[in-house]
Enzyme design. Sequence first.
Site, PDB file in Angstrom:
ATOM      1  N   GLY A 177      36.638  43.176  50.138  1.00 32.97           N
ATOM      2  CA  GLY A 177      35.486  41.798  50.638  1.00 32.97           C
ATOM      3  C   GLY A 177      33.828  42.966  51.260  1.00 32.97           C
ATOM      4  O   GLY A 177      33.071  42.131  51.274  1.00 32.97           O
ATOM      5  N   ALA A 178      34.007  43.979  50.912  1.00 35.59           N
ATOM      6  CA  ALA A 178      33.453  45.112  52.238  1.00 35.59           C
ATOM      7  C   ALA A 178      31.813  44.827  51.337  1.00 35.59           C
ATOM      8  O   ALA A 178      30.713  45.377  52.251  1.00 35.59           O
ATOM      9  CB  ALA A 178      33.208  46.005  52.025  1.00 35.59           C
ATOM     10  N   ASP A 189      39.851  46.528  42.714  1.00 35.02           N
ATOM     11  CA  ASP A 189      39.981  44.987  41.989  1.00 35.02           C
ATOM     12  C   ASP A 189      41.743  44.681  43.079  1.00 35.02           C
ATOM     13  O   ASP A 189      42.471  45.650  42.231  1.00 35.02           O
ATOM     14  CB  ASP A 189      40.248  44.962  40.535  1.00 35.02           C
ATOM     15  N   SER A 220      42.835  29.983  55.066  1.00 30.86           N
ATOM     16  CA  SER A 220      41.451  29.674  55.577  1.00 30.86           C
ATOM     17  C   SER A 220      41.873  28.156  56.040  1.00 30.86           C
ATOM     18  O   SER A 220      42.899  27.599  56.201  1.00 30.86           O
ATOM     19  CB  SER A 220      41.358  29.313  53.975  1.00 30.86           C
ATOM     20  N   TYR A 275      42.530  26.919  45.565  1.00 35.62           N
ATOM     21  CA  TYR A 275      42.597  27.700  46.213  1.00 35.62           C
ATOM     22  C   TYR A 275      43.099  27.858  47.286  1.00 35.62           C
ATOM     23  O   TYR A 275      43.885  28.397  48.645  1.00 35.62           O
ATOM     24  CB  TYR A 275      41.552  27.372  47.287  1.00 35.62           C
ATOM     25  N   ALA A 292      46.756  28.909  47.521  1.00 32.99           N
ATOM     26  CA  ALA A 292      46.279  30.075  46.912  1.00 32.99           C
ATOM     27  C   ALA A 292      46.524  30.654  48.727  1.00 32.99           C
ATOM     28  O   ALA A 292      46.823  31.751  49.283  1.00 32.99           O
ATOM     29  CB  ALA A 292      45.725  31.516  47.234  1.00 32.99           C
ATOM     30  N   LYS A 293      45.041  29.852  49.996  1.00 34.35           N
ATOM     31  CA  LYS A 293      45.534  30.369  51.292  1.00 34.35           C
ATOM     32  C   LYS A 293      46.173  29.779  52.090  1.00 34.35           C
ATOM     33  O   LYS A 293      47.087  30.490  52.909  1.00 34.35           O
ATOM     34  CB  LYS A 293      44.382  29.242  51.146  1.00 34.35           C
TER      35      LYS A 293
HETATM   36  N1  NAD Z   1      32.903  31.703  53.641  1.00 36.97           N
HETATM   37  C1  NAD Z   1      33.733  30.585  54.313  1.00 36.97           C
HETATM   38  O1  NAD Z   1      33.450  29.471  54.767  1.00 36.97           O
HETATM   39  C2  NAD Z   1      35.274  31.404  54.324  1.00 36.97           C
HETATM   40  C3  NAD Z   1      36.103  30.113  54.736  1.00 36.97           C
HETATM   41  C4  NAD Z   1      37.611  30.724  54.713  1.00 36.97           C
HETATM   42  C5  NAD Z   1      38.102  31.479  54.285  1.00 36.97           C
HETATM   43  N2  NAD Z   1      37.235  32.455  53.079  1.00 36.97           N
HETATM   44  C6  NAD Z   1      37.526  33.457  52.380  1.00 36.97           C
HETATM   45  O2  NAD Z   1      37.155  34.905  53.295  1.00 36.97           O
HETATM   46  C7  NAD Z   1      37.107  35.518  52.168  1.00 36.97           C
HETATM   47  C8  NAD Z   1      35.495  36.390  52.763  1.00 36.97           C
HETATM   48  O3  NAD Z   1      34.850  35.245  51.922  1.00 36.97           O
HETATM   49  P1  NAD Z   1      33.377  35.754  52.147  1.00 36.97           P
HETATM   50  O4  NAD Z   1      33.082  34.063  52.227  1.00 36.97           O
HETATM   51  O5  NAD Z   1      32.494  36.654  52.937  1.00 36.97           O
HETATM   52  O6  NAD Z   1      33.125  35.529  50.761  1.00 36.97           O
HETATM   53  P2  NAD Z   1      31.420  36.494  49.204  1.00 36.97           P
HETATM   54  O7  NAD Z   1      31.766  35.516  48.704  1.00 36.97           O
HETATM   55  O8  NAD Z   1      30.385  36.167  50.112  1.00 36.97           O
HETATM   56  O9  NAD Z   1      32.180  37.349  49.510  1.00 36.97           O
HETATM   57  C9  NAD Z   1      33.812  38.479  48.712  1.00 36.97           C
HETATM   58  C10 NAD Z   1      33.396  39.418  48.128  1.00 36.97           C
HETATM   59  O10 NAD Z   1      35.044  39.299  47.432  1.00 36.97           O
HETATM   60  C11 NAD Z   1      34.863  40.246  46.688  1.00 36.97           C
HETATM   61  N3  NAD Z   1      35.715  40.330  46.059  1.00 36.97           N
HETATM   62  C12 NAD Z   1      35.642  39.093  44.820  1.00 36.97           C
HETATM   63  N4  NAD Z   1      37.223  39.294  43.753  1.00 36.97           N
HETATM   64  C13 NAD Z   1      37.198  40.723  44.338  1.00 36.97           C
HETATM   65  C14 NAD Z   1      38.220  41.284  43.620  1.00 36.97           C
HETATM   66  N5  NAD Z   1      38.698  40.987  42.470  1.00 36.97           N
HETATM   67  N6  NAD Z   1      38.450  42.572  43.641  1.00 36.97           N
HETATM   68  C15 NAD Z   1      37.987  43.013  45.278  1.00 36.97           C
HETATM   69  N7  NAD Z   1      37.481  42.564  45.980  1.00 36.97           N
HETATM   70  C16 NAD Z   1      36.531  41.605  45.224  1.00 36.97           C
HETATM   71  C17 NAD Z   1      33.605  40.228  45.987  1.00 36.97           C
HETATM   72  O11 NAD Z   1      32.254  40.938  45.382  1.00 36.97           O
HETATM   73  C18 NAD Z   1      32.469  40.023  47.436  1.00 36.97           C
HETATM   74  O12 NAD Z   1      31.953  40.582  47.808  1.00 36.97           O
HETATM   75  C19 NAD Z   1      37.468  35.220  51.574  1.00 36.97           C
HETATM   76  O13 NAD Z   1      38.539  35.404  51.071  1.00 36.97           O
HETATM   77  C20 NAD Z   1      37.169  33.965  51.540  1.00 36.97           C
HETATM   78  O14 NAD Z   1      38.446  32.907  50.428  1.00 36.97           O
HETATM   79  C21 NAD Z   1      36.137  32.305  53.312  1.00 36.97           C
END
Ligand code: NAD
Length: 246
Positions: free
Chosen positions: A12-13, A60, A138, A151, A154-155
């Site tokens: 997710g970088a 992926d 989460s 969601y 999953a979490k």
């Molecule tokens: N932002 C929030 O409020 C929040 C809260 C709780 C948990 N999270 C979790 O934190 C993590 C990061 O979320 P974020 O807010 O930075 O989201 P984001 O959408 O900004 O970033 C997610 C990243 O994951 C990548 N990604 C998605 N599917 C992929 C795949 N199949 N293979 C490889 N990369 C993939 C995307 O391209 C993106 O760069 C996630 O697991 C999300 O569920 C986020």
Amino acid sequence: MSLENTTALVTGATQGIGRATAERLAADGAHVACADIQDTADTVKAIEEAGGSAEVIALDIRSAGDWSAAVEHLGRVDYLANVAGVVNMISEDSVVGLTEEAWDHVLGTDLKGPWLGMRAVIPGMITRGGGRIVNISSLAALRGLPNLASYSAAKGGVAALTRQAAFEYAEHNILINAIAPGTIDTPILGDITPEMKQANANSHLIRRLGRAAEIASMVAYFFREGSFLTGLTYPVDGGWSAKGNF
Ligand SMILES: NC(=O)c1ccc[n+]([C@@H]2O[C@H](COP(=O)([O-])OP(=O)(O)OC[C@H]3O[C@@H](n4cnc5c(N)ncnc54)[C@H](O)[C@@H]3O)[C@@H](O)[C@H]2O)c1
């Protein structure tokens, strides 16, 4: 503990929490493999401009083949941050309104992805005498929230799998924890209105949205410190989980 001379793989970088985590671990001295389904060149450029070391990994998280190719290419992974994830953009996300396609997509990404990642890196960690993993769960794993059925499943699975993996591999000096973020200001929030943003902010005792760097800092804590911590799902949520109902 310094991260110098180690390799950290961060999924997710490209953006959000994953990007902040990649930048933080690089600043702490790790060589960071910046993995995402989207291009991570910008993240790598930012890390290199700041004097750190990083490389792009096209991955992926749903693909076992992508994981084995990445691990084989890197040779070693000392730290894995399983950050990549999605929310359900395919259908409604209530228990009844959810479609099978959406369920499979969310569970196939947010739960299967971290499992495949752990499965790919743990054998090498065992061979090298240890390692550390952080999965991103989460608050939806711990509390009922509107329209997050697939969601939260999953979490919740990520929290359970983290505990199970910690149980299985502690004897190999592999410490595995999860973080349960509150609402963090990243692109995953989509086009929400300022009113919705404020409502999300108000659900925290600390009445603002979290910052991606604040989750990255907890990942760094689990990797650099945390030598007696494993199997946790630790809330980093501005006090949301501590809040009563008034
Ligand atoms: N932002 C929030 O409020 C929040 C809260 C709780 C948990 N999270 C979790 O934190 C993590 C990061 O979320 P974020 O807010 O930075 O989201 P984001 O959408 O900004 O970033 C997610 C990243 O994951 C990548 N990604 C998605 N599917 C992929 C795949 N199949 N293979 C490889 N990369 C993939 C995307 O391209 C993106 O760069 C996630 O697991 C999300 O569920 C986020």
